[in-house]
Design a protein around this motif. Structure first.
Motif, PDB file in Angstrom:
ATOM      1  N   TRP A  54     -21.713   5.024 -54.666  1.00  0.00           N
ATOM      2  CA  TRP A  54     -21.854   3.627 -55.095  1.00  0.00           C
ATOM      3  C   TRP A  54     -21.728   2.689 -53.888  1.00  0.00           C
ATOM      4  O   TRP A  54     -22.503   1.735 -53.736  1.00  0.00           O
ATOM      5  CB  TRP A  54     -20.771   3.291 -56.129  1.00  0.00           C
ATOM      6  CG  TRP A  54     -20.680   1.817 -56.371  1.00  0.00           C
ATOM      7  CD1 TRP A  54     -21.490   1.063 -57.169  1.00  0.00           C
ATOM      8  CD2 TRP A  54     -19.749   0.910 -55.759  1.00  0.00           C
ATOM      9  NE1 TRP A  54     -21.120  -0.261 -57.082  1.00  0.00           N
ATOM     10  CE2 TRP A  54     -20.060  -0.380 -56.236  1.00  0.00           C
ATOM     11  CE3 TRP A  54     -18.693   1.065 -54.866  1.00  0.00           C
ATOM     12  CZ2 TRP A  54     -19.337  -1.514 -55.840  1.00  0.00           C
ATOM     13  CZ3 TRP A  54     -17.983  -0.052 -54.461  1.00  0.00           C
ATOM     14  CH2 TRP A  54     -18.301  -1.332 -54.962  1.00  0.00           C
ATOM     15  N   ALA A  55     -20.765   2.969 -53.028  1.00  0.00           N
ATOM     16  CA  ALA A  55     -20.556   2.122 -51.844  1.00  0.00           C
ATOM     17  C   ALA A  55     -21.772   2.154 -50.930  1.00  0.00           C
ATOM     18  O   ALA A  55     -22.175   1.124 -50.375  1.00  0.00           O
ATOM     19  CB  ALA A  55     -19.312   2.586 -51.096  1.00  0.00           C
ATOM     20  N   GLN A  56     -22.355   3.327 -50.770  1.00  0.00           N
ATOM     21  CA  GLN A  56     -23.554   3.445 -49.929  1.00  0.00           C
ATOM     22  C   GLN A  56     -24.691   2.588 -50.488  1.00  0.00           C
ATOM     23  O   GLN A  56     -25.337   1.833 -49.748  1.00  0.00           O
ATOM     24  CB  GLN A  56     -23.991   4.905 -49.842  1.00  0.00           C
ATOM     25  CG  GLN A  56     -25.250   5.099 -49.011  1.00  0.00           C
ATOM     26  CD  GLN A  56     -25.637   6.561 -48.861  1.00  0.00           C
ATOM     27  OE1 GLN A  56     -24.954   7.458 -49.355  1.00  0.00           O
ATOM     28  NE2 GLN A  56     -26.719   6.808 -48.168  1.00  0.00           N
ATOM     29  N   TRP A  59     -26.473  -2.378 -40.181  1.00  0.00           N
ATOM     30  CA  TRP A  59     -26.682  -1.265 -41.110  1.00  0.00           C
ATOM     31  C   TRP A  59     -26.666   0.073 -40.356  1.00  0.00           C
ATOM     32  O   TRP A  59     -26.086   1.055 -40.819  1.00  0.00           O
ATOM     33  CB  TRP A  59     -27.989  -1.470 -41.878  1.00  0.00           C
ATOM     34  CG  TRP A  59     -28.384  -0.347 -42.773  1.00  0.00           C
ATOM     35  CD1 TRP A  59     -29.564   0.342 -42.756  1.00  0.00           C
ATOM     36  CD2 TRP A  59     -27.613   0.241 -43.848  1.00  0.00           C
ATOM     37  NE1 TRP A  59     -29.575   1.311 -43.727  1.00  0.00           N
ATOM     38  CE2 TRP A  59     -28.393   1.272 -44.410  1.00  0.00           C
ATOM     39  CE3 TRP A  59     -26.343  -0.004 -44.363  1.00  0.00           C
ATOM     40  CZ2 TRP A  59     -27.946   2.062 -45.468  1.00  0.00           C
ATOM     41  CZ3 TRP A  59     -25.885   0.793 -45.419  1.00  0.00           C
ATOM     42  CH2 TRP A  59     -26.679   1.793 -45.963  1.00  0.00           C
ATOM     43  N   ALA A  60     -27.272   0.106 -39.167  1.00  0.00           N
ATOM     44  CA  ALA A  60     -27.246   1.325 -38.356  1.00  0.00           C
ATOM     45  C   ALA A  60     -25.801   1.675 -37.981  1.00  0.00           C
ATOM     46  O   ALA A  60     -25.380   2.843 -38.055  1.00  0.00           O
ATOM     47  CB  ALA A  60     -28.099   1.136 -37.108  1.00  0.00           C
ATOM     48  N   HIS A  61     -25.050   0.665 -37.574  1.00  0.00           N
ATOM     49  CA  HIS A  61     -23.630   0.883 -37.261  1.00  0.00           C
ATOM     50  C   HIS A  61     -22.896   1.417 -38.494  1.00  0.00           C
ATOM     51  O   HIS A  61     -22.140   2.398 -38.415  1.00  0.00           O
ATOM     52  CB  HIS A  61     -23.009  -0.439 -36.797  1.00  0.00           C
ATOM     53  CG  HIS A  61     -21.513  -0.468 -36.788  1.00  0.00           C
ATOM     54  ND1 HIS A  61     -20.753   0.081 -35.778  1.00  0.00           N
ATOM     55  CD2 HIS A  61     -20.633  -0.991 -37.688  1.00  0.00           C
ATOM     56  CE1 HIS A  61     -19.464  -0.092 -36.042  1.00  0.00           C
ATOM     57  NE2 HIS A  61     -19.364  -0.749 -37.198  1.00  0.00           N
ATOM     58  N   THR A  62     -23.128   0.799 -39.621  1.00  0.00           N
ATOM     59  CA  THR A  62     -22.430   1.180 -40.857  1.00  0.00           C
ATOM     60  C   THR A  62     -22.723   2.628 -41.247  1.00  0.00           C
ATOM     61  O   THR A  62     -21.806   3.368 -41.645  1.00  0.00           O
ATOM     62  CB  THR A  62     -22.853   0.228 -41.989  1.00  0.00           C
ATOM     63  OG1 THR A  62     -22.388  -1.095 -41.678  1.00  0.00           O
ATOM     64  CG2 THR A  62     -22.295   0.672 -43.332  1.00  0.00           C
ATOM     65  N   GLN A  63     -23.975   3.034 -41.114  1.00  0.00           N
ATOM     66  CA  GLN A  63     -24.320   4.418 -41.465  1.00  0.00           C
ATOM     67  C   GLN A  63     -23.567   5.418 -40.596  1.00  0.00           C
ATOM     68  O   GLN A  63     -23.120   6.468 -41.068  1.00  0.00           O
ATOM     69  CB  GLN A  63     -25.834   4.632 -41.317  1.00  0.00           C
ATOM     70  CG  GLN A  63     -26.648   3.885 -42.351  1.00  0.00           C
ATOM     71  CD  GLN A  63     -28.138   4.032 -42.088  1.00  0.00           C
ATOM     72  OE1 GLN A  63     -28.759   4.994 -42.512  1.00  0.00           O
ATOM     73  NE2 GLN A  63     -28.705   3.090 -41.371  1.00  0.00           N
ATOM     74  N   SER A  64     -23.406   5.096 -39.325  1.00  0.00           N
ATOM     75  CA  SER A  64     -22.681   6.006 -38.438  1.00  0.00           C
ATOM     76  C   SER A  64     -21.176   5.969 -38.671  1.00  0.00           C
ATOM     77  O   SER A  64     -20.495   6.989 -38.505  1.00  0.00           O
ATOM     78  CB  SER A  64     -22.982   5.655 -36.970  1.00  0.00           C
ATOM     79  OG  SER A  64     -24.294   6.024 -36.647  1.00  0.00           O
ATOM     80  N   VAL A  65     -20.640   4.814 -39.053  1.00  0.00           N
ATOM     81  CA  VAL A  65     -19.217   4.748 -39.407  1.00  0.00           C
ATOM     82  C   VAL A  65     -18.956   5.626 -40.643  1.00  0.00           C
ATOM     83  O   VAL A  65     -17.965   6.368 -40.696  1.00  0.00           O
ATOM     84  CB  VAL A  65     -18.777   3.286 -39.647  1.00  0.00           C
ATOM     85  CG1 VAL A  65     -17.335   3.226 -40.158  1.00  0.00           C
ATOM     86  CG2 VAL A  65     -18.905   2.486 -38.355  1.00  0.00           C
ATOM     87  N   THR A  74     -14.425   7.000 -47.223  1.00  0.00           N
ATOM     88  CA  THR A  74     -15.867   6.938 -46.957  1.00  0.00           C
ATOM     89  C   THR A  74     -16.471   5.687 -47.584  1.00  0.00           C
ATOM     90  O   THR A  74     -17.320   5.015 -46.980  1.00  0.00           O
ATOM     91  CB  THR A  74     -16.562   8.205 -47.483  1.00  0.00           C
ATOM     92  OG1 THR A  74     -15.956   9.354 -46.890  1.00  0.00           O
ATOM     93  CG2 THR A  74     -18.045   8.197 -47.144  1.00  0.00           C
ATOM     94  N   ALA A  75     -16.014   5.347 -48.774  1.00  0.00           N
ATOM     95  CA  ALA A  75     -16.491   4.110 -49.415  1.00  0.00           C
ATOM     96  C   ALA A  75     -16.121   2.891 -48.572  1.00  0.00           C
ATOM     97  O   ALA A  75     -16.934   1.974 -48.381  1.00  0.00           O
ATOM     98  CB  ALA A  75     -15.898   3.990 -50.811  1.00  0.00           C
ATOM     99  N   ALA A  76     -14.917   2.869 -48.044  1.00  0.00           N
ATOM    100  CA  ALA A  76     -14.496   1.749 -47.190  1.00  0.00           C
ATOM    101  C   ALA A  76     -15.334   1.684 -45.918  1.00  0.00           C
ATOM    102  O   ALA A  76     -15.663   0.595 -45.434  1.00  0.00           O
ATOM    103  CB  ALA A  76     -13.014   1.886 -46.856  1.00  0.00           C
ATOM    104  N   ALA A  77     -15.682   2.849 -45.379  1.00  0.00           N
ATOM    105  CA  ALA A  77     -16.539   2.882 -44.185  1.00  0.00           C
ATOM    106  C   ALA A  77     -17.903   2.258 -44.489  1.00  0.00           C
ATOM    107  O   ALA A  77     -18.436   1.478 -43.695  1.00  0.00           O
ATOM    108  CB  ALA A  77     -16.695   4.318 -43.699  1.00  0.00           C
TER     109      ALA A  77
END
Ligand code: FE2
Length: 201
Positions: free
Chosen positions: A6-8, A23-29, A48-51
């Motif tokens: 859901w977070a993704q 968004w690129a940064h977020t995907q790698s986090v 993972t949801a928080a990331a």
């Protein structure tokens, strides 16, 4: 759909089109969060949801105060009705308290969102501070250098990062050593006790 899925989806909807670099940064986090899931046990889904969601407050349509941890956490609380633990992690991620002090927002932040668990706060710091602005893997020292380079010396972010750098570095060190001492995946997985990371935040 679990919390991380859901977070993704939520983060993609908010960030992908207006802020592709973020968004690129977020995907790698988030990918980094997956790599440390063995030391998080049942909290892996939450972390993972928080990331996925930690930087949604940068999105123009969510920005209110200009302080992204607070704007993001308020959106998750008020619009998405997200889990309280998740909102706390976003509100207090990666040294947010120091930046709130520099921006004169510490009362609002502290009144609305209690600090998250220290071990999970450290884990999120690890994921965020070992991921560069384009999503590349990066050492925490380089990450801090990059942040300082992007903001003028008197900017609240620069002043906050100068104060919180020791805490951020300590958190990355703690999580790195917890990972190094953790049994390989083929062995039985154990959750890291909260005390292991207690000095990290
Ligand atoms: Fe981030």
């Amino acid at each position: 759909m679990d919390l991380a899925d859901w977070a993704q989806d939520t983060a993609r909807t908010i960030l992908e089109e207006p802020l592709p670099r973020r968004w690129a940064h977020t995907q790698s986090v988030a990918a980094q969060a997956r790599t440390i899931s063995p030391i998080l046990g049942r909290d892996a889904d939450l972390l993972t949801a928080a990331a996925w969601l930690h930087d949604v407050g940068y999105a123009p349509r969510l920005a209110r105060t200009g302080f992204h941890p607070l704007d993001g956490a308020r959106y998750l609380r008020d619009v998405e009705h997200a889990d309280q633990s998740l909102c706390r992690l976003v509100a207090h991620h990666s040294g947010a308290l120091a930046e709130a002090e520099e921006r004169g927002l510490v009362d609002e932040l502290s009144r609305e969102f209690r600090p998250a668990r220290r071990d999970l706060t450290a884990a999120l710091i690890f994921c965020d501070m070992t991921t560069g602005p384009n999503g590349q893997r990066i050492a925490v020292e380089q990450r801090l250098t990059d942040i300082r380079a992007r903001y003028a010396p008197g900017h609240p972010v620069s002043k906050a990062i100068a104060r919180s750098a020791p805490q951020l570095t300590a958190a990355v060190t703690c999580v790195t050593s917890a990972l190094a001492s953790h049994p390989r995946p083929q062995h039985r997985q154990r959750r890291v006790p909260a005390g292991v990371l207690a000095g990290a935040s």
